[in-house]
Design an enzyme around this catalytic site. Structure first.
Site, PDB file in Angstrom:
ATOM      1  N   GLU A   1       0.815  -1.208   0.000  1.00  0.00           N
ATOM      2  CA  GLU A   1       0.000   0.000   0.000  1.00  0.00           C
ATOM      3  C   GLU A   1       0.854   1.266   0.000  1.00  0.00           C
ATOM      4  O   GLU A   1       0.598   2.224   0.718  1.00  0.00           O
ATOM      5  CB  GLU A   1      -0.924   0.002   1.226  1.00  0.00           C
ATOM      6  CG  GLU A   1      -2.162   0.844   1.036  1.00  0.00           C
ATOM      7  CD  GLU A   1      -3.186   0.621   2.134  1.00  0.00           C
ATOM      8  OE1 GLU A   1      -4.364   0.451   1.790  1.00  0.00           O
ATOM      9  OE2 GLU A   1      -2.811   0.603   3.317  1.00  0.00           O
TER      10      GLU A   1
ATOM     11  N   ARG B   1      -2.083   0.713  -4.580  1.00  0.00           N
ATOM     12  CA  ARG B   1      -3.044  -0.046  -3.780  1.00  0.00           C
ATOM     13  C   ARG B   1      -4.023   0.856  -3.026  1.00  0.00           C
ATOM     14  O   ARG B   1      -5.104   0.437  -2.633  1.00  0.00           O
ATOM     15  CB  ARG B   1      -2.294  -0.942  -2.798  1.00  0.00           C
ATOM     16  CG  ARG B   1      -3.212  -1.899  -2.032  1.00  0.00           C
ATOM     17  CD  ARG B   1      -2.395  -2.952  -1.327  1.00  0.00           C
ATOM     18  NE  ARG B   1      -3.240  -3.873  -0.574  1.00  0.00           N
ATOM     19  CZ  ARG B   1      -2.872  -5.094  -0.219  1.00  0.00           C
ATOM     20  NH1 ARG B   1      -1.687  -5.547  -0.560  1.00  0.00           N
ATOM     21  NH2 ARG B   1      -3.677  -5.873   0.475  1.00  0.00           N
TER      22      ARG B   1
ATOM     23  N   ASN C   1      -9.078   1.673  -1.419  1.00  0.00           N
ATOM     24  CA  ASN C   1      -9.748   2.286  -0.282  1.00  0.00           C
ATOM     25  C   ASN C   1     -10.832   3.271  -0.710  1.00  0.00           C
ATOM     26  O   ASN C   1     -11.301   4.065   0.106  1.00  0.00           O
ATOM     27  CB  ASN C   1      -8.723   3.017   0.597  1.00  0.00           C
ATOM     28  CG  ASN C   1      -7.849   2.057   1.378  1.00  0.00           C
ATOM     29  OD1 ASN C   1      -8.327   1.076   1.926  1.00  0.00           O
ATOM     30  ND2 ASN C   1      -6.559   2.322   1.400  1.00  0.00           N
TER      31      ASN C   1
ATOM     32  N   HIS D   1     -13.662   4.151   1.650  1.00  0.00           N
ATOM     33  CA  HIS D   1     -13.368   3.561   2.952  1.00  0.00           C
ATOM     34  C   HIS D   1     -13.058   4.589   4.040  1.00  0.00           C
ATOM     35  O   HIS D   1     -13.137   4.263   5.228  1.00  0.00           O
ATOM     36  CB  HIS D   1     -12.211   2.573   2.837  1.00  0.00           C
ATOM     37  CG  HIS D   1     -12.608   1.264   2.234  1.00  0.00           C
ATOM     38  ND1 HIS D   1     -13.195   1.175   0.992  1.00  0.00           N
ATOM     39  CD2 HIS D   1     -12.523  -0.017   2.710  1.00  0.00           C
ATOM     40  CE1 HIS D   1     -13.441  -0.104   0.726  1.00  0.00           C
ATOM     41  NE2 HIS D   1     -13.048  -0.837   1.747  1.00  0.00           N
TER      42      HIS D   1
ATOM     43  N   HIS E   1     -14.982   3.632   7.361  1.00  0.00           N
ATOM     44  CA  HIS E   1     -14.376   3.203   8.614  1.00  0.00           C
ATOM     45  C   HIS E   1     -14.824   4.086   9.775  1.00  0.00           C
ATOM     46  O   HIS E   1     -14.965   3.611  10.916  1.00  0.00           O
ATOM     47  CB  HIS E   1     -12.859   3.202   8.494  1.00  0.00           C
ATOM     48  CG  HIS E   1     -12.332   2.054   7.695  1.00  0.00           C
ATOM     49  ND1 HIS E   1     -11.049   2.017   7.191  1.00  0.00           N
ATOM     50  CD2 HIS E   1     -12.902   0.894   7.307  1.00  0.00           C
ATOM     51  CE1 HIS E   1     -10.858   0.879   6.525  1.00  0.00           C
ATOM     52  NE2 HIS E   1     -11.977   0.194   6.579  1.00  0.00           N
TER      53      HIS E   1
END
Length: 363
Positions: A235, A239, A243, A246, A250
């Site tokens: 990440e 990568r 997300n 996200h 989260h």
């Protein structure tokens, strides 16, 4: 129908095997030298853990089954410490292996247990949920939650293989299956718009494990993630696009004490990210609106409580993508779209922009 093999490249390459009746692949993925296997499984899945054990014992392995709590309750330090103690009691060595069976929480936990036991032992993951198959079990990210945030403690530990038996999807509760669709839709927006076309072609079928396009949707989403993590295991760059949605998701999960379905939170988070893209002039109205229409068509939520913003904004401060700013205040980074399959980053957006975007998705 034959199994599909999707290669995840990198320093430690492995296969994701998709199909029906694929448990026979498990002993081969572990390798000939492994004699003892600890099977970590969600306690609500004994009927799936049994054939996993049977496949291993038939191949001459000694097997110990270790049940853990269902869902996010598994991803706690106390549960992990309990596994470490059991590994010690059972004499699990570096030449042995750990198999994780269950949804994303169970495979995250099993993967981290494998990464941290004796500084790393072999693992194979057998995801049994849609979310686990297309997201959690692929890419080597493992971890647990702490009260301050989700997945803040973990390690990168690629498995020796991932087995996705599509027959297990038939046993999933409907809402849980639909929740997993959010990660498939995400893959469509960030990399493979054919996924969006397939969902729009038959939303009712997409929302069911026996739908016309189910296998294609699963395989396309897996390929998206496999391609991304093959290029960026840890990440450090590309990568990060995984997300998408996200950051807010989260924060919602934290505010709900992790009792809110992950996919539902991601769906809301994607609509929020689309509004950020629209407000900054990076995303046109048609694609921004498509987020709502596609997600709603399969029964996913697209809005959240109007009075929740202060708590959500506070929760985003500990997002893993945040970077240090002046005075130690984290600078937020959001994955946004410049168009279908054109992800990019929005760094340190103005507070008024963040709140305006949220007002557009609140109810």
């Amino acid at each position: 129908m034959t199994a599909t093999r999707i290669r995840v490249r990198g320093d430690v390459p492995y296969d994701v095997v998709v199909g029906t009746g694929v448990l026979g692949e498990l002993p081969g993925m572990l390798g000939d030298s492994v004699r003892t296997v600890a099977v970590v499984h969600a306690e609500g899945l004994p009927e799936i853990a049994r054939p996993v054990r049977g496949a291993l014992e038939q191949a001459g392995r000694t097997v110990h089954t270790l049940p853990v709590p269902d869902g996010e309750a598994a991803k706690e330090i106390g549960v992990l410490a309990g596994l470490w103690s059991r590994f010690a009691e059972l004499g699990v060595t570096r030449s042995d292996a750990i198999v994780g069976v269950g949804g994303g929480a169970a495979t995250d936990l099993a993967g981290f247990a494998a990464a941290s036991w004796l500084r790393g032992v072999t693992s194979v993951l057998v995801p049994t949920t849609l979310l686990g198959m297309v997201d959690a079990a692929i890419g080597g990210k493992t971890g647990i939650n702490i009260p301050e945030g989700k997945n803040l403690v973990g390690a990168f530990h690629p498995p020796a293989g991932v087995l996705c038996d599509l027959t297990t999807l038939m046993t999933m509760p409907g809402e849980d299956y639909i929740s997993g669709l959010a990660e498939i839709v995400k893959a469509g927006f960030i990399a493979d718009p054919v996924i969006l076309d397939l969902v729009e072609d038959d939303p009712e079928g997409a929302a069911a494990p026996d739908g016309t396009h189910t296998r294609e949707l699963v395989e396309r989403a897996i390929r998206v993630k496999a391609d991304v993590v093959s290029s960026d295991l840890r990440e450090s760059g590309l990568r990060e696009i995984l997300n998408y949605g996200h950051t807010l998701a989260h924060a919602i999960e934290k505010a709900e004490d992790y009792r809110f379905r992950h996919g539902h939170a991601v769906a809301i988070g994607m609509v929020y990210a689309a509004e950020l893209g629209r407000l900054t002039g990076r995303l046109d109205d048609a694609v921004a609106d498509r987020h709502r229409s596609v997600l709603a068509s399969v029964g996913l939520p697209t809005s959240y409580g109007a009075d929740a913003w202060p708590a959500l904004r506070d929760g985003m401060r500990v997002d893993k993508k945040a970077r240090g700013g002046q005075g130690g205040t984290p600078r937020l980074r959001f994955v946004v779209l410049d168009g279908p399959a054109k992800p990019g980053l929005l760094e340190d957006p103005d507070e008024s922009l963040l709140e305006t975007a949220y007002r557009r998705i609140s109810r």
